[in-house]
Design a protein around this motif. Structure first.
Motif, PDB file in Angstrom:
ATOM      1  N   ALA A  36       0.826  -1.199   0.000  1.00  0.00           N
ATOM      2  CA  ALA A  36       0.000   0.000   0.000  1.00  0.00           C
ATOM      3  C   ALA A  36       0.866   1.257   0.000  1.00  0.00           C
ATOM      4  CB  ALA A  36      -0.948  -0.001   1.189  1.00  0.00           C
ATOM      5  N   ALA A  37       1.977   1.236   0.714  1.00  0.00           N
ATOM      6  CA  ALA A  37       2.875   2.389   0.726  1.00  0.00           C
ATOM      7  C   ALA A  37       3.459   2.627  -0.660  1.00  0.00           C
ATOM      8  CB  ALA A  37       3.996   2.182   1.749  1.00  0.00           C
ATOM      9  N   LEU A  38       3.906   1.570  -1.312  1.00  0.00           N
ATOM     10  CA  LEU A  38       4.503   1.714  -2.647  1.00  0.00           C
ATOM     11  C   LEU A  38       3.472   2.184  -3.671  1.00  0.00           C
ATOM     12  CD1 LEU A  38       6.814  -1.431  -2.722  1.00  0.00           C
ATOM     13  CD2 LEU A  38       7.488   0.971  -2.401  1.00  0.00           C
ATOM     14  N   VAL A  39       2.288   1.613  -3.632  1.00  0.00           N
ATOM     15  CA  VAL A  39       1.249   2.006  -4.586  1.00  0.00           C
ATOM     16  C   VAL A  39       0.819   3.452  -4.324  1.00  0.00           C
ATOM     17  CG1 VAL A  39      -1.110   1.553  -5.381  1.00  0.00           C
ATOM     18  CG2 VAL A  39       0.482  -0.344  -5.036  1.00  0.00           C
ATOM     19  N   THR A  40       0.635   3.802  -3.073  1.00  0.00           N
ATOM     20  CA  THR A  40       0.206   5.159  -2.721  1.00  0.00           C
ATOM     21  C   THR A  40       1.251   6.182  -3.102  1.00  0.00           C
ATOM     22  OG1 THR A  40      -1.169   4.341  -0.913  1.00  0.00           O
ATOM     23  CG2 THR A  40      -0.516   6.657  -0.813  1.00  0.00           C
ATOM     24  N   LEU A  41       2.523   5.915  -2.795  1.00  0.00           N
ATOM     25  CA  LEU A  41       3.571   6.878  -3.121  1.00  0.00           C
ATOM     26  C   LEU A  41       3.784   7.005  -4.629  1.00  0.00           C
ATOM     27  CD1 LEU A  41       6.157   6.162  -0.290  1.00  0.00           C
ATOM     28  CD2 LEU A  41       4.661   8.165  -0.551  1.00  0.00           C
ATOM     29  N   GLY A  42       3.492   5.945  -5.364  1.00  0.00           N
ATOM     30  CA  GLY A  42       3.572   6.036  -6.820  1.00  0.00           C
ATOM     31  C   GLY A  42       2.472   6.907  -7.386  1.00  0.00           C
ATOM     32  N   ALA A  43       1.308   6.870  -6.758  1.00  0.00           N
ATOM     33  CA  ALA A  43       0.175   7.675  -7.217  1.00  0.00           C
ATOM     34  C   ALA A  43       0.225   9.099  -6.672  1.00  0.00           C
ATOM     35  CB  ALA A  43      -1.134   7.010  -6.799  1.00  0.00           C
ATOM     36  N   GLU A  44       0.806   9.262  -5.490  1.00  0.00           N
ATOM     37  CA  GLU A  44       0.859  10.563  -4.817  1.00  0.00           C
ATOM     38  C   GLU A  44       2.289  10.882  -4.379  1.00  0.00           C
ATOM     39  OE1 GLU A  44      -1.700  12.671  -4.382  1.00  0.00           O
ATOM     40  OE2 GLU A  44      -3.177  11.311  -5.250  1.00  0.00           O
ATOM     41  N   PRO A  45       3.195  11.101  -5.334  1.00  0.00           N
ATOM     42  CA  PRO A  45       4.575  11.388  -4.944  1.00  0.00           C
ATOM     43  C   PRO A  45       4.670  12.668  -4.115  1.00  0.00           C
ATOM     44  CG  PRO A  45       4.262  11.604  -7.333  1.00  0.00           C
ATOM     45  CD  PRO A  45       2.980  11.148  -6.765  1.00  0.00           C
ATOM     46  N   GLY A  46       5.570  12.641  -3.148  1.00  0.00           N
ATOM     47  CA  GLY A  46       5.801  13.822  -2.336  1.00  0.00           C
ATOM     48  C   GLY A  46       5.019  13.868  -1.039  1.00  0.00           C
ATOM     49  N   LEU A  47       4.295  12.801  -0.716  1.00  0.00           N
ATOM     50  CA  LEU A  47       3.584  12.771   0.560  1.00  0.00           C
ATOM     51  C   LEU A  47       4.583  12.846   1.707  1.00  0.00           C
ATOM     52  CD1 LEU A  47       0.942   9.918   0.066  1.00  0.00           C
ATOM     53  CD2 LEU A  47       0.496  12.379   0.183  1.00  0.00           C
ATOM     54  N   SER A  48       4.141  13.413   2.815  1.00  0.00           N
ATOM     55  CA  SER A  48       4.961  13.407   4.023  1.00  0.00           C
ATOM     56  C   SER A  48       4.725  12.092   4.769  1.00  0.00           C
ATOM     57  CB  SER A  48       4.571  14.578   4.932  1.00  0.00           C
ATOM     58  OG  SER A  48       3.270  14.361   5.469  1.00  0.00           O
ATOM     59  N   ILE A  49       5.570  11.818   5.729  1.00  0.00           N
ATOM     60  CA  ILE A  49       5.383  10.628   6.552  1.00  0.00           C
ATOM     61  C   ILE A  49       4.042  10.700   7.274  1.00  0.00           C
ATOM     62  CG2 ILE A  49       6.197   9.472   8.662  1.00  0.00           C
ATOM     63  CD1 ILE A  49       9.023   9.787   7.608  1.00  0.00           C
ATOM     64  N   ASN A  50       3.676  11.874   7.760  1.00  0.00           N
ATOM     65  CA  ASN A  50       2.407  12.011   8.474  1.00  0.00           C
ATOM     66  C   ASN A  50       1.217  11.748   7.550  1.00  0.00           C
ATOM     67  OD1 ASN A  50       0.913  12.615  10.917  1.00  0.00           O
ATOM     68  ND2 ASN A  50       0.251  14.466   9.832  1.00  0.00           N
ATOM     69  N   GLU A  51       1.260  12.253   6.322  1.00  0.00           N
ATOM     70  CA  GLU A  51       0.172  12.001   5.378  1.00  0.00           C
ATOM     71  C   GLU A  51       0.072  10.514   5.058  1.00  0.00           C
ATOM     72  OE1 GLU A  51       0.044  16.146   2.816  1.00  0.00           O
ATOM     73  OE2 GLU A  51       1.713  14.750   2.490  1.00  0.00           O
ATOM     74  N   LEU A  52       1.213   9.884   4.811  1.00  0.00           N
ATOM     75  CA  LEU A  52       1.214   8.453   4.526  1.00  0.00           C
ATOM     76  C   LEU A  52       0.711   7.662   5.732  1.00  0.00           C
ATOM     77  CD1 LEU A  52       1.874   6.249   2.451  1.00  0.00           C
ATOM     78  CD2 LEU A  52       4.167   6.144   3.466  1.00  0.00           C
ATOM     79  N   ARG A  53       1.117   8.063   6.915  1.00  0.00           N
ATOM     80  CA  ARG A  53       0.678   7.416   8.153  1.00  0.00           C
ATOM     81  C   ARG A  53      -0.840   7.429   8.260  1.00  0.00           C
ATOM     82  NH1 ARG A  53      -1.609   8.796  12.588  1.00  0.00           N
ATOM     83  NH2 ARG A  53      -1.667  11.005  12.164  1.00  0.00           N
ATOM     84  N   GLN A  54      -1.442   8.559   7.950  1.00  0.00           N
ATOM     85  CA  GLN A  54      -2.900   8.673   8.040  1.00  0.00           C
ATOM     86  C   GLN A  54      -3.585   7.795   6.996  1.00  0.00           C
ATOM     87  OE1 GLN A  54      -3.413  12.907   7.713  1.00  0.00           O
ATOM     88  NE2 GLN A  54      -3.214  13.213   9.911  1.00  0.00           N
ATOM     89  N   ILE A  55      -3.057   7.771   5.799  1.00  0.00           N
ATOM     90  CA  ILE A  55      -3.651   6.960   4.734  1.00  0.00           C
ATOM     91  C   ILE A  55      -3.580   5.478   5.087  1.00  0.00           C
ATOM     92  CG2 ILE A  55      -3.358   6.214   2.325  1.00  0.00           C
ATOM     93  CD1 ILE A  55      -2.414   9.169   1.797  1.00  0.00           C
TER      94      ILE A  55
END
Length: 173
Positions: A36-55
């Motif tokens: 999920a982290a890899l797919v999300t970061l590929g779709a939403e590059p530049g997220l912060s750790i906090n944004e990724l944590r919430q997702i």
């Protein structure tokens, strides 16, 4: 009784699909929230750790450990964020390759679930899924969570029922 049976069948199908997806994704990435982290970061590059944590619905320390692991594996890199206080997360080329493999295996498993349907039934299923996903979209974080393993390339924003519903929610506020 028919509605209860439909709910039961839906639950069995959902669990079967989740089990199949978890099996192939775990084989490819070791499991956990890595896919999920890899797919999300590929779709939403530049997220912060906090944004990724919430997702991903993880603790801050858990997300930091996840990113540390992905960085050590050469899949993610940290860069300066736009505000100068945070770090932005980006996939490396190896991270994009791993993301493509995850999504290809995901698609193969989902095809198993729908291959017995006719073209007309698949079209009907799509309309029903759009309606159901829109109903599940209650806020921005829920929208990201729903789509955290989606192939955004095949369901762009103007065709994504989750994103469309989220936009309707924002407009009504």
């Amino acid at each position: 009784m028919d509605e209860e049976r439909s709910l039961n069948l839906l639950g069995a199908l959902a669990l079967s699909i989740v089990d199949a997806l978890n099996a192939v994704v775990t084989a490819n990435t070791g499991g956990g929230e890595t896919p999920a982290a890899l797919v999300t970061l590929g779709a939403e590059p530049g997220l912060s750790i906090n944004e990724l944590r919430q997702i991903l619905n993880l603790s801050h320390p858990g997300t930091v450990r996840l990113i540390d692991r992905l960085e050590t594996q050469g899949l993610v890199e940290r860069r300066a964020g736009t505000d100068g206080r945070t770090l932005a997360l980006f996939l490396t080329e190896a991270g994009f390759e791993r993301r493509r493999a995850i999504l290809a295996e995901r698609r193969q498993q989902l095809q198993v679930a729908v291959q017995s349907l006719s073209a007309a039934e698949r079209k009907q299923l799509t309309k029903l899924l759009e309606k159901m996903l829109a109903a599940m979209t209650t806020d921005e974080l829920r929208a990201y969570a729903i789509c955290r393993l989606c192939e955004e390339e095949v369901c762009p924003g103007d065709r994504c029922p989750v994103e469309q519903q989220y936009c309707r929610l924002v407009e009504s506020d």
